[in-house]
Design an enzyme around this catalytic site. Sequence first.
Site, PDB file in Angstrom:
ATOM      1  N   CYS A  25       0.841  -1.199   0.000  1.00 13.05           N
ATOM      2  CA  CYS A  25       0.000   0.000   0.000  1.00 13.05           C
ATOM      3  C   CYS A  25       0.874   1.246   0.000  1.00 13.05           C
ATOM      4  CB  CYS A  25      -0.923   0.012   1.224  1.00 13.05           C
ATOM      5  SG  CYS A  25      -2.062  -1.366   1.320  1.00 13.05           S
ATOM      6  N   ASP A 506     -40.945   5.144   0.536  1.00 12.10           N
ATOM      7  CA  ASP A 506     -40.887   3.744   0.941  1.00 12.10           C
ATOM      8  C   ASP A 506     -42.204   3.456   1.665  1.00 12.10           C
ATOM      9  OD1 ASP A 506     -39.762   1.180   1.725  1.00 12.10           O
ATOM     10  OD2 ASP A 506     -39.635   2.066   3.724  1.00 12.10           O
TER      11      ASP A 506
END
Length: 813
Positions: A25, A506
Amino acid sequence: MSSITENTPGWDIELTITGLNCASCVGRAERALEAVPGVTEPQINLATGRARLHIASPDTLRDATDALQEAGYPAALTTTVLKVEDMSCASCAGRVERSLTALPGVRTAEVNLATGTASVSHIGLDPSDLANTVSAAGYKAVPHGENSTAEASEKDEATELRRAFLTAACLTLPIFVVEMGGHVVPGFHEWLTSIIPMRVIWIVEFILTAIILAGPGRIFFRHGVPALLRGAPEMNSLVVLGTSAAFLYSTVTTFAPFLLPENARHVYFESAAVIVTLILLGRWLEARAKGQAGQAIRRLLDLAPSTARVERNAKLTELPVQEIIQGDIVHLRPGERVAVDGELIDGTGAVDESMLTGEPIPVEKEPGDTLIGGTVNGNAALRYRVTATGADTRLAGIVRLVEQAQAGKLPVQALVDRVTRVFVPVVMGLAVLAFALWMILAPAPALPQALVAAISVLIIACPCAMGLAVPVSILVGTGRGAELGILFRRGDALQRLADARIVAFDKTGTLTEGKPAVTGIETAGIDRHDALRLAAAVEAGSEHPLARAILDAAGSESVEAAEARGVKADTGRGISGEVDGQRVLIGNLSALEAGHIETVAALADASDRAATEGRTPVHLALNGKHVASFSIADAARPESVTAIRELHEIGLQTALFSGDVPAAANAVGSSLGIDRVQGGMTPEAKLEAVRQMGESTVFVGDGINDAPVLAGADTGIAMGSGTDIAIEAAEVVLLRPDPTAVPTAIRLSRAVMRNIRQNLFWAFTYNALLIPVAMGVLVPFGGPQLSPMLAAGAMALSSVFVVSNALRLRRFS
């Protein structure tokens, strides 16, 4: 915290980098930095997560952080809020913003003239570095929260301006009476000069005006002169130039009249004095109004009491709220305010939460329920255990959200910023032009008239009104929203919500109560008891409302749930696990299809009948076989019909997107009068449907599975009763589980935008029309030449009008 050290040429800088897990990394992150032109010697320490590099310019740092972001190792971004003093107009705010964005490490800077704050997103800078940069630009700044509170600062400013105005008014009155008395009382001027020689009168006026400029008026010189010397003039600079020109010309007339033609020997001491007095009056009224604009958030802060009765060492002790810690037991008398957030452990009673939610009906509380700091206890004595204190309380979180929204900028602000950036230099140019034209075209003696025109142009221009037009409306509007239980997490949500065309909901927990109950169980090859036992075992760790319904049904029938292993949720479909060595799946029809499980005809027929009646079918599969179907009913909220009707009344379309089966979704949608209904939708399908509807689409939801849609919609509205994830993904949060708050939020946003348009129209029209009048454009047509005193009065009125107009939003209902 990272730091920057200036080094010529360029800067040595340290960054905190996230996402580093190994040496590979580090290598990838270093190579990403090395590839950026202007970055040299990048070195990253895996243990500390710090990167040190040399950059050539501020732009290089932005390129470097972009490269880290693309490589998957973003630099940690910090947001700092500064309290900035001495900003008087939009030009000041623009200069502060530009001074901050010029710093290496600053990604964005938003300066709010109404709140006197600057919100800075940055990398590699300490708050003190930011404050010092702003102070170097001529505006004293400290990190927000240091030295003084915003409320104290506003009070101090208003008090100081009031004192300065009253002093200036007392000193200006005799000058004004002497110079203007003759216009009201015929013969007054002749009578006065017969008693006191005119030269003596002028000397007295000179002394009084000098005291006004050096005393109450020094506020303009203290800020305006340094800005002129820096080549960055602002509103105070215009006042300085105008009053100084009038004062100096009058001083020459008084003490060296021989330098001027006899017919040009006039004094304008009254103009200089009245200009300062009227502008101070306007600033005082503006400061008072701005203080009123921020009252909503201060009322929220004042909700929490300063002390509480806490159990300590086996006795009750009255303690300051700051000393209360998590886990303390607090005693609450009838009628007292709740000090901090907690869980009720003893007693039952009603608690008034109206100041936080806007809901006037008290909420019944029993042991296990949550108490919110700042709410008011009813007639019962209660004991509760503290669960959050200080910045972690819900009240503190609400205040933070309101402050963030108030500090934000709307897209419409970009136009204002472009205009105000060049406004003051343009005004100064117009003043010079007016002076030159009068000197060339006017009959002799042209100098006095040319001077009056130039001074009037400088004084009448008002970037203050332009700068306040948008932020003060946001300040009042978001504060009023908080009082109504509507939190705008970001200020720009106001503008987007006002443009809404369609609102999608929803179903479960949003338009319905979110407290479903099992109304029927059909089985095939398994008995009812085992069906409940297996389903409850898998659902035990789920927070879904349908899971709660199954667990409640199991509890009411005294079914002891078995232990489930390897439980795995499939968002939008269902949940699976292993119980007693058997594979158990419970979910909707999509879950069975995904598991390649064939449905049993009798169970499918039962679920279809349930769906047509508005109930939700949930299927149970055991070892890959369909063995049971649960029918679950979730009643629509009583307010849902009203909410849909109100949305239609204000010209919006409505939609219902549900993960429930289409028949159940259609039954609810039809009963509520919703225009468009789609059921059987996964979160991904909901998101795609919202995107297909285009811009100006609002989505309202409350569950974890709604988070992607809330984030992806043009504007996401989360019910405050929903999950933290849903709330974090939304731009607007409703503190009460009432869908009628949705049309209220839209009406409020429209009212705020209408108010902003009114303010901008006034500010731009005022300057566009009156600056030419001040230049004397009406004189050739027989019109008047504008007096500098009238110009000062008009300028003061302009900014006061803008703030007063915004204050009307406090009455929004």
